[in-house]
Design a protein around this motif. Sequence first.
Motif, mmCIF file in Angstrom:
data_model
loop_
_atom_site.group_PDB
_atom_site.id
_atom_site.type_symbol
_atom_site.label_atom_id
_atom_site.label_comp_id
_atom_site.label_asym_id
_atom_site.label_seq_id
_atom_site.Cartn_x
_atom_site.Cartn_y
_atom_site.Cartn_z
ATOM 1 N N TYR A 53 1.445 -5.306 -8.262
ATOM 2 C CA TYR A 53 0.767 -4.196 -8.934
ATOM 3 C C TYR A 53 1.386 -2.868 -8.524
ATOM 4 O O TYR A 53 1.713 -2.028 -9.361
ATOM 5 C CB TYR A 53 -0.729 -4.230 -8.603
ATOM 6 C CG TYR A 53 -1.490 -3.000 -9.016
ATOM 7 C CD1 TYR A 53 -1.645 -2.668 -10.353
ATOM 8 C CD2 TYR A 53 -2.076 -2.172 -8.066
ATOM 9 C CE1 TYR A 53 -2.348 -1.535 -10.734
ATOM 10 C CE2 TYR A 53 -2.780 -1.043 -8.431
ATOM 11 C CZ TYR A 53 -2.915 -0.731 -9.771
ATOM 12 O OH TYR A 53 -3.613 0.395 -10.144
ATOM 13 N N PHE A 54 1.609 -2.671 -7.238
ATOM 14 C CA PHE A 54 2.220 -1.421 -6.760
ATOM 15 C C PHE A 54 3.671 -1.311 -7.240
ATOM 16 O O PHE A 54 4.135 -0.225 -7.555
ATOM 17 C CB PHE A 54 2.128 -1.304 -5.243
ATOM 18 C CG PHE A 54 0.727 -1.107 -4.739
ATOM 19 C CD1 PHE A 54 -0.183 -0.295 -5.416
ATOM 20 C CD2 PHE A 54 0.302 -1.738 -3.587
ATOM 21 C CE1 PHE A 54 -1.478 -0.114 -4.952
ATOM 22 C CE2 PHE A 54 -0.993 -1.558 -3.107
ATOM 23 C CZ PHE A 54 -1.884 -0.746 -3.797
ATOM 24 N N ALA A 94 -5.289 -7.411 -13.871
ATOM 25 C CA ALA A 94 -4.383 -8.028 -14.846
ATOM 26 C C ALA A 94 -3.267 -8.782 -14.132
ATOM 27 O O ALA A 94 -2.897 -9.889 -14.533
ATOM 28 C CB ALA A 94 -3.805 -6.972 -15.780
ATOM 29 N N VAL A 95 -2.735 -8.201 -13.059
ATOM 30 C CA VAL A 95 -1.694 -8.880 -12.273
ATOM 31 C C VAL A 95 -2.275 -10.146 -11.647
ATOM 32 O O VAL A 95 -1.671 -11.221 -11.707
ATOM 33 C CB VAL A 95 -1.119 -7.952 -11.181
ATOM 34 C CG1 VAL A 95 -0.197 -8.733 -10.247
ATOM 35 C CG2 VAL A 95 -0.369 -6.779 -11.801
ATOM 36 N N LEU A 96 -3.459 -10.032 -11.069
ATOM 37 C CA LEU A 96 -4.085 -11.192 -10.441
ATOM 38 C C LEU A 96 -4.401 -12.267 -11.481
ATOM 39 O O LEU A 96 -4.194 -13.461 -11.240
ATOM 40 C CB LEU A 96 -5.353 -10.773 -9.689
ATOM 41 C CG LEU A 96 -5.950 -11.826 -8.770
ATOM 42 C CD1 LEU A 96 -4.967 -12.241 -7.679
ATOM 43 C CD2 LEU A 96 -7.233 -11.305 -8.142
ATOM 44 N N VAL A 141 -6.323 2.287 -5.590
ATOM 45 C CA VAL A 141 -7.639 2.607 -6.130
ATOM 46 C C VAL A 141 -8.657 2.062 -5.145
ATOM 47 O O VAL A 141 -8.461 1.001 -4.574
ATOM 48 C CB VAL A 141 -7.865 1.930 -7.505
ATOM 49 C CG1 VAL A 141 -9.196 2.329 -8.100
ATOM 50 C CG2 VAL A 141 -6.735 2.239 -8.462
ATOM 51 N N VAL A 142 -9.725 2.792 -4.941
ATOM 52 C CA VAL A 142 -10.763 2.297 -4.032
ATOM 53 C C VAL A 142 -11.984 1.958 -4.863
ATOM 54 O O VAL A 142 -12.505 2.824 -5.551
ATOM 55 C CB VAL A 142 -11.110 3.345 -2.964
ATOM 56 C CG1 VAL A 142 -12.204 2.832 -2.057
ATOM 57 C CG2 VAL A 142 -9.879 3.722 -2.170
ATOM 58 N N PRO A 143 -12.487 0.748 -4.854
ATOM 59 C CA PRO A 143 -11.810 -0.428 -4.294
ATOM 60 C C PRO A 143 -10.788 -0.979 -5.281
ATOM 61 O O PRO A 143 -10.965 -0.882 -6.491
ATOM 62 C CB PRO A 143 -12.941 -1.413 -4.064
ATOM 63 C CG PRO A 143 -13.948 -1.076 -5.103
ATOM 64 C CD PRO A 143 -13.828 0.429 -5.322
ATOM 65 N N ALA A 196 -2.710 -10.895 -2.097
ATOM 66 C CA ALA A 196 -1.773 -9.993 -1.436
ATOM 67 C C ALA A 196 -0.501 -9.823 -2.270
ATOM 68 O O ALA A 196 0.007 -8.706 -2.424
ATOM 69 C CB ALA A 196 -1.431 -10.516 -0.038
ATOM 70 N N GLN A 197 0.007 -10.911 -2.815
ATOM 71 C CA GLN A 197 1.202 -10.832 -3.648
ATOM 72 C C GLN A 197 0.917 -10.072 -4.939
ATOM 73 O O GLN A 197 1.762 -9.299 -5.412
ATOM 74 C CB GLN A 197 1.744 -12.226 -3.944
ATOM 75 C CG GLN A 197 2.372 -12.871 -2.735
ATOM 76 C CD GLN A 197 2.899 -14.265 -3.035
ATOM 77 O OE1 GLN A 197 2.925 -14.722 -4.160
ATOM 78 N NE2 GLN A 197 3.314 -14.960 -1.983
#
Length: 95
Positions: free
Chosen positions: A38-39, A57-59, A46-48, A32-33
Amino acid sequence: MEIKLKKAITFEGKEIKTINLDLEGLTGEDMAQAEREYFATGGHPVVPLLTSSGFCAVLASRATDLPFEAIRALPIKDCHRVVSETQAFLLDTES
């Protein structure tokens, strides 16, 4: 999972040759963070979302001791490998 970089980089004065990608150590809160981060960097829904290279990359940065900017600074093949491993982990497939 340890990923040996094809080409070492220097980030904030530190040489990086390998990345320890500890995806198993992440929680739903990390996801979630990472989505919020990312946003905040200008990423778009993007779906999904799990297939977005930017989100992954953020994760991935949360699964390492490296900031997102260091992941983005990797040479393209190394960055792609880190992102692909993260996508494969989330989608429960092999990269």
